[in-house]
Every structure is written in structure tokens, then in C-alpha cells.
Scaffold this motif. Structure first.
Motif, PDB file in Angstrom:
ATOM      1  N   LEU A 128       0.855  -1.179   0.000  1.00 52.83           N
ATOM      2  CA  LEU A 128       0.000   0.000   0.000  1.00 52.83           C
ATOM      3  C   LEU A 128       0.893   1.231   0.000  1.00 52.83           C
ATOM      4  CD1 LEU A 128      -2.737  -0.913   2.662  1.00 52.83           C
ATOM      5  CD2 LEU A 128      -2.942  -1.023   0.166  1.00 52.83           C
ATOM      6  N   THR A 129       0.532   2.225  -0.803  1.00 55.61           N
ATOM      7  CA  THR A 129       1.358   3.428  -0.919  1.00 55.61           C
ATOM      8  C   THR A 129       1.601   4.088   0.437  1.00 55.61           C
ATOM      9  OG1 THR A 129       0.518   3.792  -3.160  1.00 55.61           O
ATOM     10  CG2 THR A 129       1.522   5.682  -2.059  1.00 55.61           C
ATOM     11  N   GLU A 130       0.630   4.032   1.310  1.00 53.76           N
ATOM     12  CA  GLU A 130       0.758   4.665   2.628  1.00 53.76           C
ATOM     13  C   GLU A 130       1.856   4.030   3.477  1.00 53.76           C
ATOM     14  OE1 GLU A 130      -2.548   2.600   5.424  1.00 53.76           O
ATOM     15  OE2 GLU A 130      -3.359   3.574   3.634  1.00 53.76           O
ATOM     16  N   ASN A 131       2.264   2.795   3.104  1.00 56.49           N
ATOM     17  CA  ASN A 131       3.300   2.093   3.872  1.00 56.49           C
ATOM     18  C   ASN A 131       4.669   2.115   3.200  1.00 56.49           C
ATOM     19  OD1 ASN A 131       1.421   1.344   5.859  1.00 56.49           O
ATOM     20  ND2 ASN A 131       0.834  -0.495   4.717  1.00 56.49           N
ATOM     21  N   LEU A 132       4.778   2.799   2.071  1.00 60.08           N
ATOM     22  CA  LEU A 132       5.986   2.727   1.253  1.00 60.08           C
ATOM     23  C   LEU A 132       7.253   3.139   1.996  1.00 60.08           C
ATOM     24  CD1 LEU A 132       6.936   1.992  -1.576  1.00 60.08           C
ATOM     25  CD2 LEU A 132       6.531   4.366  -2.273  1.00 60.08           C
ATOM     26  N   GLU A 133       7.146   4.064   2.926  1.00 60.85           N
ATOM     27  CA  GLU A 133       8.334   4.542   3.640  1.00 60.85           C
ATOM     28  C   GLU A 133       8.568   3.832   4.970  1.00 60.85           C
ATOM     29  OE1 GLU A 133      10.500   6.547   2.236  1.00 60.85           O
ATOM     30  OE2 GLU A 133       9.178   6.513   0.483  1.00 60.85           O
ATOM     31  N   GLU A 134       7.775   2.821   5.272  1.00 59.89           N
ATOM     32  CA  GLU A 134       7.955   2.071   6.521  1.00 59.89           C
ATOM     33  C   GLU A 134       9.277   1.295   6.483  1.00 59.89           C
ATOM     34  OE1 GLU A 134       6.111   2.035   9.267  1.00 59.89           O
ATOM     35  OE2 GLU A 134       4.620   3.436   8.461  1.00 59.89           O
TER      36      GLU A 134
END
Length: 274
Positions: free
Chosen positions: A232-238
Motif C-alpha cells: 500500500l502506498t501509505e506504507n511505502l516509507e515504513e
């Protein structure tokens, strides 16, 4: 006054230390339990090439195997998966738009190509006039199968044809008068007993026990048709996503590819790193 101030100062110090402790727990409380999903053979790629590396980093990893191309993205959406591996960019973007999702690619991986297989012929030159060719009945895989034949001089397309959207209507030259038989992609390996030639997706060939290196020819995949790890794009920087990318770029992963996934088309980044 001192009797009043001392407890207040002590309380303040305790509060500051507690706050610092909370921040420390937050940063050390990075996600450490991961569920990764994929279709065969990419579930095996995750199990053998990615999971051991992540476990070395301290993650607890499980790999879930899927039998279709819809549920892995739905599982991302409902949170039961943290990342999946089964799709190329064209499919990812189309699925995201159709299902009102925001999906992002993390890194591309070696991908099983579509190959031209035959139990009757040992080369494309041997294919006889009027032979029947089984091809996928979905637009993307049909186009890829026809493009392999076009790129190897068996047929020709007219004008500027998008190789991802080509269909039988775009064929302008068919010297051997081949007859094309559309079949559901997953069923193509079974057609080898009843047709002369079949254009089979690599993953379905592997599932049927077909050695990819026995293909008469294989397609040369463009970058947007190479499979990739998706989140998911919202998790890309995790951090866990960065660690998954690191796992795919590792020497361990490359060794697994060498030993277990021969005949796969390698992405450009992997070729350049060798």
C-alpha cells in the motif's frame, strides 16, 4: 517552599523520563511480524529468497500462497498482508484504479516469461502450415503470446501496435496460416496434448512441471511487465518495506535465483549489479 518545590521537580523529571521512554518504545516498536503473499512460483521466491534474510534482521515472517490475481491485493487492502509478489506494473495500476486503491512498487524481481512450447516441434522453423496455437484468452497475456511469435518472425503486426494490447485483429501476415485457439491462461499447459503449439505463462508452466528452459523461445519482458513486490502506498516509507527491498537486493536472494529459478527474466537492476 523547598518542601513544595522538591516534589514538583521530582515529578517533572519523572514525567520527562517517562516521555523519553515512550518515544524509545515507539521507535523500537517497529513492525516485526510480517505476512507476505504471492502466487506460485513467487510464493516460493519469498519463502526461499526473502524470508530467511528478514528473519536474520529479527522479523517473524510467514508466507501465504494465493491461487488467483485478485485476493493478494484485497489482502493488502484489508491489512492481512504487508506486501505481495505476483503482479507487474500494468496490472497493478489497472487494479488500483478499478478498486480505488493506492498501490506502489517496491522493487522488481526475476519474472517467469511467457514461452512458446510444443510436444510436437523442436523449433519454430518446424511448425507446419495450418498448425493450431493455443493462446491466453485475456488481453494482456494474449498480446504477450502473439508478440513473442511476432518477434521471432512467425507472424507480423500492422502499423504501430502496442505489444501489450495486440490481438489477432492486428495480425497482417500469417505465412503458415496458423489457427489461434484462445484458452484460459491457467489451462494452457494442458493443451499441449491437443494442440501443436502453446504460448504459456511462466508461472503456469512451472505449476504444471514444465521446465522453462525447454521453451522454443521466450518473451523479452519490458520493465512494466516485470513482476514486483507491492505494498500500500501509505506504507511505502515504513522500515519493513525498506528491509524487504534490502532482502531482494541481497546476495542470498541472488544465489536462490541462480539455484532455484533458472530461465527467469531478470530485471535490469539485477543485470547491472553483476
Amino acid at each position: 517552599m523547598k518542601k513544595i518545590l522538591l516534589p514538583l521537580i521530582t515529578l517533572f523529571v519523572i514525567s520527562v523520563l517517562s516521555a523519553c521512554g515512550s518515544e524509545g518504545n515507539a521507535s523500537s516498536g517497529e513492525k516485526k511480524e510480517l505476512v507476505l503473499g504471492g502466487t506460485i512460483p513467487y510464493s516460493d521466491m519469498l519463502e526461499k529468497g526473502v524470508k530467511p534474510y528478514l528473519e536474520e534482521l529479527g522479523y517473524e515472517v510467514s508466507v501465504e500462497e494465493f491461487n488467483d490475481y485478485v485476493q493478494p491485493n484485497k489482502a493488502l487492502q484489508n491489512g492481512s498482508l504487508d506486501a505481495n509478489l505476483f503482479q507487474h506494473e500494468v496490472y497493478m495500476n489497472a487494479f488500483a484504479e478499478e478498486n480505488d486503491m493506492e498501490l506502489s512498487s517496491v522493487i522488481t524481481v526475476p519474472t517467469a516469461p511467457i514461452g512458446i512450447y510444443s510436444n510436437k516441434y523442436d523449433s519454430l522453423d518446424e511448425i507446419e502450415e495450418g498448425s493450431t496455437v493455443a493462446v491466453a484468452n485475456d488481453p494482456t497475456n494474449l498480446a504477450r503470446g502473439l508478440t513473442v511469435l511476432r518477434d521471432n518472425g512467425v507472424i507480423e503486426f500492422g502499423g504501430e501496435v502496442d505489444p501489450l494490447r495486440a490481438s489477432e485483429k492486428d495480425i497482417t501476415s500469417n505465412p503458415k496460416n496458423l489457427k489461434f485457439k484462445p484458452v484460459e491462461a491457467a489451462q494452457l499447459p494442458r493443451t499441449l496434448e491437443s494442440v501443436d503449439v502453446a504460448a504459456i505463462n511462466g508461472n503456469f508452466a512451472i505449476s504444471a512441471g514444465i521446465d522453462l528452459t525447454t521453451a522454443l523461445v521466450r518473451d523479452n519482458l519490458p520493465e512494466n511487465i516485470i513482476n514486483r513486490v507491492v505494498v500500500l502506498t501509505e506504507n511505502l516509507e515504513e522500515q519493513y518495506v525498506k528491509d524487504i527491498k534490502e532482502a531482494v537486493e541481497s546476495d542470498h536472494f541472488k544465489q536462490v535465483i541462480e539455484e532455484e529459478f533458472q530461465g527467469f527474466h531478470r530485471p535490469s537492476w539485477m543485470e547491472e549489479s553483476e
